[in-house]
Design a protein around this motif. Structure first.
Motif, PDB file in Angstrom:
ATOM      1  N   SER A 212       0.658  -1.042  -0.179  1.00  0.00           N
ATOM      2  CA  SER A 212       0.023  -0.014  -0.002  1.00  0.00           C
ATOM      3  C   SER A 212       0.826   1.108   0.120  1.00  0.00           C
ATOM      4  CB  SER A 212      -0.954   0.044   1.119  1.00  0.00           C
ATOM      5  OG  SER A 212      -0.183  -0.053   2.450  1.00  0.00           O
ATOM      6  N   SER A 216       0.312   4.992  -2.036  1.00  0.00           N
ATOM      7  CA  SER A 216       0.071   6.137  -1.336  1.00  0.00           C
ATOM      8  C   SER A 216       0.481   7.611  -1.831  1.00  0.00           C
ATOM      9  CB  SER A 216       0.685   6.140   0.208  1.00  0.00           C
ATOM     10  OG  SER A 216      -0.020   4.969   0.661  1.00  0.00           O
ATOM     11  N   CYS A 238      -5.730   3.360   2.313  1.00  0.00           N
ATOM     12  CA  CYS A 238      -4.885   4.677   1.559  1.00  0.00           C
ATOM     13  C   CYS A 238      -5.632   5.612   0.691  1.00  0.00           C
ATOM     14  CB  CYS A 238      -3.463   4.177   1.058  1.00  0.00           C
ATOM     15  SG  CYS A 238      -3.719   3.470  -0.567  1.00  0.00           S
ATOM     16  N   GLN A 241      -8.106   8.767   2.124  1.00  0.00           N
ATOM     17  CA  GLN A 241      -7.456  10.021   2.975  1.00  0.00           C
ATOM     18  C   GLN A 241      -8.154  11.209   2.552  1.00  0.00           C
ATOM     19  OE1 GLN A 241      -5.699   9.211   5.516  1.00  0.00           O
ATOM     20  NE2 GLN A 241      -5.990   6.863   4.836  1.00  0.00           N
TER      21      GLN A 241
END
Length: 466
Positions: A212, A216, A238, A241
């Motif tokens: 991940s 990101s 992720c 966000q």
């Protein structure tokens, strides 16, 4: 080509006197055919046809299939338009070393392009030339992906990148993702990394784990295509966000079910659906010969599944259809199932059982469904009519005419016989669609295609008849 005054007596202006900057603006508004016709009018207009601005916003499609016509058209486009194109799509045969050499030349040119926004690679087969274990081929592929890294570093406006399930990309995907992560994390909007594993040699490729943390930094990413082995809870978390662009489309390829992969918890999918209300999950199951219990490890109840496509899985059953009807009644828009034609056709439901047909129930329960394709499985003619009545908003319904069946009871020689629950004989007539049903279809608001297709080494020739 001239313009006259109203009395047609004196020449006022010639069309050729128009400044090139004006002609370019006019030509950009023309369709493809009109543009070709206009370019054959005179020398000046022909030169406008090759102006970089004319091709900067058009998708340039290059076809490399090792045929004389394809290669001739490809070289013409590459020499005249490739360097100026912002959108490039390359369709090619990855098993031919001569084609790979041509791809190398394409990347050599693109390495100098600073305005490339979209690069789409579309191999016509998932077979790999590396299976031949030829050292020159491996060296050429390494050079191609080294050039591709240069293309990524040079293309400051790159927004879309697709590897098109190219098998060779599996060997270099981690390095390419690293380059994207370092250079294009602010501009990249669409990334397609999924693969197709359809033979034992492909399965033997050493696993490359994409964590991940790799994804990101891609703050602008709204479309992602990956293998199911990379789909983890941390990866999903992720994508919602607050400082990033919401992910709208997640495409997951399922070619194998590994025992070490932990299913995603329903609470995680529920959180994802809450934070990303516009997210659509598309699942492609390819050559996945598994039981429904293993399918349910991927298809979690809280997943916002919009499209499910199953290719050559030979495992469509009542449990699967009922599961879809229960858990995705508010999200499922498309169901495509394609398998080989067998004699008799594959069966997902016993037509003599008293329970309703699960496909009919699926059409009834899934209110958002607009596309349905069932190829290779026998389906009753009356059930097609029921689906049409229950889901009039369907835009596309594809069935195989050889698999459409009607049931009649009584004794008849030289027919396919079945025994129903009461022990009575019934015969089946395949490939028959009566005029009444066809008239019903003609009155519906969607297109229905009776498909007759033939399968040779899983390469389909499809014929559509309305």
């Amino acid at each position: 080509m001239v313009l006259y005054d109203t009395n047609h007596s004196n020449i006022v202006h010639q069309w050729n006197d128009l400044p090139n900057v004006v002609l370019i603006e006019i030509f950009t508004l023309l369709s493809k055919n009109d543009l070709l016709n206009a370019s054959s009018t005179c020398t000046n207009w022909r030169q406008i046809f090759y102006h970089p601005k004319m091709w900067s916003k058009k998708r340039l499609r290059l076809k490399l299939i090792d045929r004389a016509y394809d290669l001739s058209a490809y070289r013409y486009k590459m020499q005249n338009f490739l360097l100026y194109s912002q959108l490039v799509e390359l369709r090619f045969d990855p098993t031919q070393i001569l084609i790979l050499k041509e791809i190398f030349q394409v990347f050599e040119i693109l390495a100098y392009s600073r305005q490339l926004k979209s690069l789409i690679l579309r191999p016509i087969t998932s077979s790999s030339c590396l299976n031949e274990k030829e050292q020159p081929t491996r060296q050429l592929c390494d050079k191609i992906f080294h050039l591709l890294k240069d293309v990524i570093e040079c293309s400051h406006k790159l927004e879309e990148l697709s590897f098109g399930c190219w098998s060779e990309a599996l060997y270099s995907i981690d390095g390419l993702i690293t380059i994207l992560n370092q250079n294009r994390h602010q501009t990249l909007k669409s990334l397609h990394l999924a693969s197709i594993k359809n033979n034992s040699e492909t399965h033997s490729i050493s696993d490359i784990y994409l964590t991940s943390e790799v994804f990101s930094p891609f703050r602008a990413l709204h479309t992602l295509s990956i293998d199911s082995t990379y789909l983890t809870e941390n990866l999903l978390q992720c994508f919602y966000q607050p400082e990033r662009v919401p992910l709208n489309k997640l495409i997951v390829h399922v070619s194998e079910f590994r025992s070490d992969i932990v299913p995603i918890n329903d609470s995680v999918w529920q959180t994802v659906s809450t934070n990303l209300p516009n997210l659509r999950v598309i699942v492609h199951m390819i050559n996945a010969y598994e039981t429904f219990r293993k399918y349910s490890r991927i298809l979690r109840p809280e997943m916002p599944l919009s499209h499910l496509r199953m290719y050559f899985c030979s495992s469509l059953n009542v449990d699967m259809l009922c599961y879809l009807s229960i858990h995705y009644r508010n999200t499922l828009e498309c169901l495509d199932v394609m398998d080989s034609i067998t004699e008799p056709a594959l069966r997902y439901h016993n037509p003599f059982r008293s329970e309703p047909d699960p496909l009919v129930l699926l059409a009834w329960q899934c209110k958002q469904m607009t596309e349905l394709s069932i190829l290779g499985y026998e389906i009753l003619e009356v059930n097609l009519l029921a689906i049409a009545k229950l889901r009039p908003q369907l835009r596309t319904l594809n069935v195989c005419v050889d698999c459409v069946m009607t049931l009649q009871f009584g004794h008849l020689e030289n027919r396919h016989f079945f025994e129903d629950d009461d022990g009575e004989d019934a015969f089946v007539d395949y490939g028959h669609i009566d005029n009444y049903i066809q008239r019903i279809y003609a009155k519906t608001r969607y297109i229905i295609n009776f498909v007759r297709y033939y399968l040779k080494t899983k390469k389909c020739i499809v014929y559509f008849t309305l």
